[in-house]
Write a protein that holds these residues in place. Structure first.
Motif, short mmCIF file in Angstrom:
data_model
loop_
_atom_site.label_atom_id
_atom_site.label_comp_id
_atom_site.label_asym_id
_atom_site.label_seq_id
_atom_site.Cartn_x
_atom_site.Cartn_y
_atom_site.Cartn_z
N ALA A 94 19.56 101.34 17.44
CA ALA A 94 18.46 102.09 17.88
C ALA A 94 17.29 101.15 18.56
O ALA A 94 16.75 101.59 19.79
N LYS A 95 17.12 100.03 17.93
CA LYS A 95 16.17 99.38 18.37
C LYS A 95 16.21 98.49 19.85
O LYS A 95 15.50 98.45 20.60
N VAL A 96 17.88 98.27 20.02
CA VAL A 96 18.21 97.69 21.32
C VAL A 96 18.11 98.74 22.36
O VAL A 96 17.50 98.29 23.27
N PHE A 97 18.41 100.06 22.06
CA PHE A 97 18.22 101.02 22.90
C PHE A 97 16.75 101.12 23.46
O PHE A 97 16.26 101.23 24.56
N LYS A 98 15.79 101.10 22.29
CA LYS A 98 14.36 101.32 22.89
C LYS A 98 13.89 100.23 23.50
O LYS A 98 13.29 100.44 24.33
N TYR A 99 14.30 98.86 23.14
CA TYR A 99 13.78 97.89 24.22
C TYR A 99 14.44 98.00 25.43
O TYR A 99 13.57 97.40 26.33
N TYR A 100 15.59 98.32 25.36
CA TYR A 100 16.27 98.41 26.85
C TYR A 100 15.57 99.46 27.65
O TYR A 100 15.18 99.20 28.81
N LYS A 104 13.30 98.20 31.25
CA LYS A 104 13.81 99.00 32.43
C LYS A 104 12.97 99.93 33.01
O LYS A 104 13.06 100.40 34.07
N ASN A 105 11.81 99.98 32.13
CA ASN A 105 10.82 101.20 32.56
C ASN A 105 11.25 102.59 32.70
O ASN A 105 11.00 103.18 33.59
N GLU A 106 12.21 102.90 32.04
CA GLU A 106 12.98 104.13 31.99
C GLU A 106 11.91 105.32 31.39
O GLU A 106 11.23 104.72 30.66
N GLY A 107 12.25 106.54 31.67
CA GLY A 107 11.49 107.53 30.96
C GLY A 107 11.81 108.79 31.49
O GLY A 107 12.86 108.97 32.45
N GLY A 108 10.85 109.93 31.26
CA GLY A 108 11.24 111.26 31.73
C GLY A 108 12.50 111.91 31.19
O GLY A 108 13.04 112.78 31.65
N GLU A 124 24.51 104.53 30.73
CA GLU A 124 25.03 105.70 31.33
C GLU A 124 24.27 106.93 30.29
O GLU A 124 24.04 107.95 30.78
N ILE A 125 24.07 106.50 29.05
CA ILE A 125 23.47 107.76 28.07
C ILE A 125 21.94 107.95 28.74
O ILE A 125 21.66 108.92 28.82
N VAL A 126 21.23 106.75 29.01
CA VAL A 126 19.94 106.85 29.64
C VAL A 126 20.02 107.77 30.93
O VAL A 126 19.14 108.63 31.09
N SER A 127 20.98 107.49 31.52
CA SER A 127 21.17 108.25 32.97
C SER A 127 21.28 109.95 32.60
O SER A 127 20.62 110.62 33.46
#
Length: 378
Positions: A94-100, A104-108, A124-127
């Motif tokens: 989960a921490k690696v997911f958070k830092y990624y 990458k400045n992902e959101g929304g 892919e999950i983020v997308s």
């Protein structure tokens, strides 16, 4: 001292020097060994860390055909989403997911029930979370526009949920309910909202957005919770900036609401914010018409001179400083303008009939532009 004694003393000194030289040689070897060990340790840790991160971004099982239904609730933080994905066996860490996501400045990310597989990598999950490829469709949606006041928000909720508007508004101002929300959201709902001069405690705190629900008839409490969750997430992006600016959450939302209410579609909100800050710094009253209308509790096309006499702590023609609290909700653009205004020497502005905003430095210039663009006086 005899020659024999002198020779014996020189031998002792020579022996000590040899011993010191030998000891220094040993120390240098030890230091060199430690340095090499530390360098290898850093390389191994760094390399191992890099490999671990790369592995954590890859699928848990690239050949998996299994899909799991993962529910991402409204208002979930990145940390909460990562923990939920890890718990369901979709990602490794989960921490690696958070830092990624942060890197990458992902959101929304969109709430909903997702069909996710251990065969998916983190990108892919983020997308999927961004595009809202969900398993279930929302059965109820409610949209709260920017610049809406609590009374208007109560009306929107009442209409959408087929409830009495007065009942909804009373609920949003119920003291016991407000206090329960303060316990749940101590980071955003502070004692400032209960100050005696504040008109409505939740004014400005219900973030403007579209809120989907996966049940047909959400309660007022569920809708408010979703809104405050969103407010908390949005404001978390500006925690450090707020501290740098020495603004409390309440002050930030108050300033942002003034910018929101004064801005037109063509307005530069950061320049509007600069005017307000310049006036505050110089001790001038803000003299912004929306605060007068808020004090009056009315929506009017024009503010007349007699309106400026309203006796209210929200009347920024009579009182210096910020009003007691926000006068409406505000979106990110206005919040960011309140935190990062342009650096100007403007003290006045006015909006023309076509929505342009004209900024001036002096009262004489302001009056000149006012006479030029505004034919009907207050």
């Amino acid at each position: 001292m005899t020659k024999k004694e002198k020779g014996s003393k020189q031998d002792v000194i020579r022996q000590k020097m040899l011993e010191q030289h030998y000891e220094a040689k040993i120390v240098r070897k030890i230091v060199l060994f430690i340095a090499i060990f530390l360098l290898l340790f850093i390389v191994l840790i760094g390399g191992g860390g890099y490999l671990y991160i790369q592995s954590a971004l890859k699928p848990i099982d690239a050949d998996s055909k299994m899909y799991k239904t993962v529910d991402i609730p409204i208002g979930s933080s990145v940390t909460g989403i990562g923990e939920r994905l890890e718990k369901n066996g979709i990602i490794k860490n989960a921490k690696v997911f958070k830092y990624y996501v942060k890197l990458k400045n992902e959101g929304g990310f969109m709430a909903g029930k997702y069909q996710l597989s251990p065969s998916m990598d983190v990108p892919e999950i983020v997308s999927r979370l961004k595009t809202g490829k969900v398993l279930a469709k929302a059965t109820f949606k409610i949209t709260i526009p920017e610049g809406k006041q609590l009374k208007e928000i109560a009306a929107i909720i009442a209409k959408a949920t087929h409830q009495n508007e007065a009942d909804v508004f009373n609920k949003l101002n119920d003291k016991q309910y407000i206090k329960s929300l303060m316990i749940k959201y101590p980071d955003i709902l502070t004692d400032e909202i209960l100050h005696s001069t504040v008109k409505y405690p939740l004014e400005g705190y219900l973030y403007p957005a579209t809120y989907p629900f996966f049940k047909p008839n959400p309660s007022v409490e569920e809708i408010v919770t979703a809104m405050l969750d969103k407010t908390r997430i949005v404001l978390s992006d500006y925690t450090e900036k707020s501290k740098e600016k020495k603004l409390s959450i309440h002050q930030l939302l108050t300033m942002a609401s003034l910018v929101e209410e004064e801005a037109t579609g063509k307005a530069d909100r950061k320049t509007i914010a600069s005017v307000f800050y310049n006036r505050l710094k110089s001790g001038m009253p803000l003299q912004t018409d929306p605060t007068v209308l808020y004090a009056l509790g009315k929506h009017k096309e024009k503010v007349f001179y007699k309106d400026l006499e309203v006796n209210s702590p929200y009347n920024t023609y009579k009182n210096t400083g910020l009003p007691p609290g926000p006068i409406a909700n505000s979106g990110r653009v206005s919040i960011e303008a309140a935190l990062d205004p342009n650096q100007t020497d403007y003290y006045y502005f006015l909006a023309t009939a076509n929505g342009d905003v004209i900024f001036t430095k002096t009262l004489a210039e302001h009056n000149q532009k006012k006479a030029e663009y505004i034919s009907n006086k207050k």
